[in-house]
Design a protein around this motif. Structure first.
Motif, PDB file in Angstrom:
ATOM      1  N   ILE A  31       0.877  -1.170   0.000  1.00 36.49           N
ATOM      2  CA  ILE A  31       0.000   0.000   0.000  1.00 36.49           C
ATOM      3  C   ILE A  31       0.912   1.217   0.000  1.00 36.49           C
ATOM      4  CG2 ILE A  31      -1.814   1.263   1.192  1.00 36.49           C
ATOM      5  CD1 ILE A  31      -2.471  -1.360   2.684  1.00 36.49           C
ATOM      6  N   PHE A  32       0.754   2.068  -1.002  1.00 33.97           N
ATOM      7  CA  PHE A  32       1.476   3.326  -1.033  1.00 33.97           C
ATOM      8  C   PHE A  32       0.590   4.381  -0.383  1.00 33.97           C
ATOM      9  CE2 PHE A  32       3.849   1.521  -4.753  1.00 33.97           C
ATOM     10  CZ  PHE A  32       5.081   1.501  -4.127  1.00 33.97           C
ATOM     11  N   VAL A  33       1.073   4.971   0.713  1.00 32.87           N
ATOM     12  CA  VAL A  33       0.314   5.962   1.477  1.00 32.87           C
ATOM     13  C   VAL A  33       0.909   7.333   1.189  1.00 32.87           C
ATOM     14  CG1 VAL A  33      -0.366   6.720   3.775  1.00 32.87           C
ATOM     15  CG2 VAL A  33      -0.180   4.282   3.285  1.00 32.87           C
ATOM     16  N   TYR A  34       0.081   8.242   0.689  1.00 31.53           N
ATOM     17  CA  TYR A  34       0.500   9.610   0.398  1.00 31.53           C
ATOM     18  C   TYR A  34       0.196  10.459   1.628  1.00 31.53           C
ATOM     19  CZ  TYR A  34       0.784   7.889  -4.350  1.00 31.53           C
ATOM     20  OH  TYR A  34       1.117   7.167  -5.465  1.00 31.53           O
ATOM     21  N   LEU A  35       1.255  10.923   2.279  1.00 31.76           N
ATOM     22  CA  LEU A  35       1.104  11.671   3.521  1.00 31.76           C
ATOM     23  C   LEU A  35       0.590  13.075   3.261  1.00 31.76           C
ATOM     24  CD1 LEU A  35       4.415  10.519   5.223  1.00 31.76           C
ATOM     25  CD2 LEU A  35       2.136   9.593   5.540  1.00 31.76           C
ATOM     26  N   LYS A  36      -0.051  13.636   4.276  1.00 32.95           N
ATOM     27  CA  LYS A  36      -0.686  14.945   4.151  1.00 32.95           C
ATOM     28  C   LYS A  36       0.064  15.946   5.026  1.00 32.95           C
ATOM     29  CE  LYS A  36      -5.413  16.681   4.181  1.00 32.95           C
ATOM     30  NZ  LYS A  36      -6.782  16.342   4.550  1.00 32.95           N
ATOM     31  N   TYR A  37       0.331  17.115   4.452  1.00 31.53           N
ATOM     32  CA  TYR A  37       1.020  18.186   5.163  1.00 31.53           C
ATOM     33  C   TYR A  37       0.180  19.452   5.079  1.00 31.53           C
ATOM     34  CZ  TYR A  37       5.043  15.094   4.975  1.00 31.53           C
ATOM     35  OH  TYR A  37       5.875  14.014   5.117  1.00 31.53           O
ATOM     36  N   SER A  38       0.321  20.344   6.084  1.00 26.73           N
ATOM     37  CA  SER A  38      -0.398  21.622   6.038  1.00 26.73           C
ATOM     38  C   SER A  38       0.227  22.483   4.940  1.00 26.73           C
ATOM     39  CB  SER A  38      -0.349  22.328   7.389  1.00 26.73           C
ATOM     40  OG  SER A  38       0.978  22.641   7.721  1.00 26.73           O
ATOM     41  N   THR A  39      -0.595  23.300   4.295  1.00 28.16           N
ATOM     42  CA  THR A  39      -0.138  24.037   3.126  1.00 28.16           C
ATOM     43  C   THR A  39       0.781  25.203   3.463  1.00 28.16           C
ATOM     44  OG1 THR A  39      -2.159  25.351   3.218  1.00 28.16           O
ATOM     45  CG2 THR A  39      -2.140  23.460   1.721  1.00 28.16           C
ATOM     46  N   ASN A  40       0.538  25.892   4.566  1.00 32.01           N
ATOM     47  CA  ASN A  40       1.323  27.095   4.837  1.00 32.01           C
ATOM     48  C   ASN A  40       2.638  26.821   5.543  1.00 32.01           C
ATOM     49  OD1 ASN A  40       0.132  26.347   7.193  1.00 32.01           O
ATOM     50  ND2 ASN A  40      -0.779  28.313   7.656  1.00 32.01           N
ATOM     51  N   SER A  41       2.708  25.861   6.453  1.00 35.21           N
ATOM     52  CA  SER A  41       3.926  25.662   7.237  1.00 35.21           C
ATOM     53  C   SER A  41       4.641  24.341   6.941  1.00 35.21           C
ATOM     54  CB  SER A  41       3.600  25.747   8.728  1.00 35.21           C
ATOM     55  OG  SER A  41       2.718  24.706   9.068  1.00 35.21           O
ATOM     56  N   LYS A  42       4.107  23.536   6.027  1.00 33.65           N
ATOM     57  CA  LYS A  42       4.695  22.243   5.670  1.00 33.65           C
ATOM     58  C   LYS A  42       4.848  21.311   6.872  1.00 33.65           C
ATOM     59  CE  LYS A  42       5.277  23.372   1.359  1.00 33.65           C
ATOM     60  NZ  LYS A  42       4.290  22.979   0.422  1.00 33.65           N
ATOM     61  N   GLN A  43       4.010  21.500   7.879  1.00 35.96           N
ATOM     62  CA  GLN A  43       3.995  20.610   9.044  1.00 35.96           C
ATOM     63  C   GLN A  43       3.107  19.403   8.715  1.00 35.96           C
ATOM     64  OE1 GLN A  43       5.578  20.772  11.973  1.00 35.96           O
ATOM     65  NE2 GLN A  43       6.644  22.638  11.357  1.00 35.96           N
TER      66      GLN A  43
END
Length: 132
Positions: A59-71
């Motif tokens: 399973i390839f999981v695409y991680l999610k990051y916040s758009t403004n701070s890349k956290q």
């Protein structure tokens, strides 16, 4: 491959978030697939896809990051129930994580679900891990 596939999956996601990877590769098992599907519905990961390479399922999981701070959206993961020590909770023992900011993932008789869903359906089960 390890005996505890859930811990392996959580470690891969945690390490991927720490380094800033966009995609992590996880061994595909039925429970891992259900957990990843739940994380997608809760909005904690961007996307996932199943792939077969050389007869092995991943399973390839695409991680999610916040758009403004890349956290990373996933700030922390903690495995609760382990193969050596299973942790079960009844309906009135289901924990609230960080005052409702986090989730507890349970394996119940009605499937894998979050602490909020389990409280609504009034079912207990095995407390797999916390995520916030």
């Amino acid at each position: 491959m390890t005996n505890d596939t859930i811990s392996d999956m959580l470690t891969r996601i945690r390490n991927g978030n720490l380094v800033g990877h966009k995609v992590v590769k996880i061994h595909s098992t039925r429970i891992n697939y259900q957990l990843i599907k739940l994380l997608k519905t809760e909005g904690l990961i961007r996307q996932y896809e199943t792939v077969v390479k050389n007869g092995q399922h991943f399973i390839f999981v695409y991680l999610k990051y916040s758009t403004n701070s890349k956290q990373p959206i996933i700030r922390g993961l903690k495995r609760v129930s382990k193969p050596g020590l299973r942790v079960y909770v009844s309906t009135n023992q289901i924990p609230t994580i960080l005052g409702g900011q986090g989730l507890a993932i349970l394996s119940t008789s009605k499937g894998i679900m979050t602490n909020l869903q389990a409280k609504t359906l009034r079912v207990g089960g095995e407390l797999l891990f916390y995520i916030w």
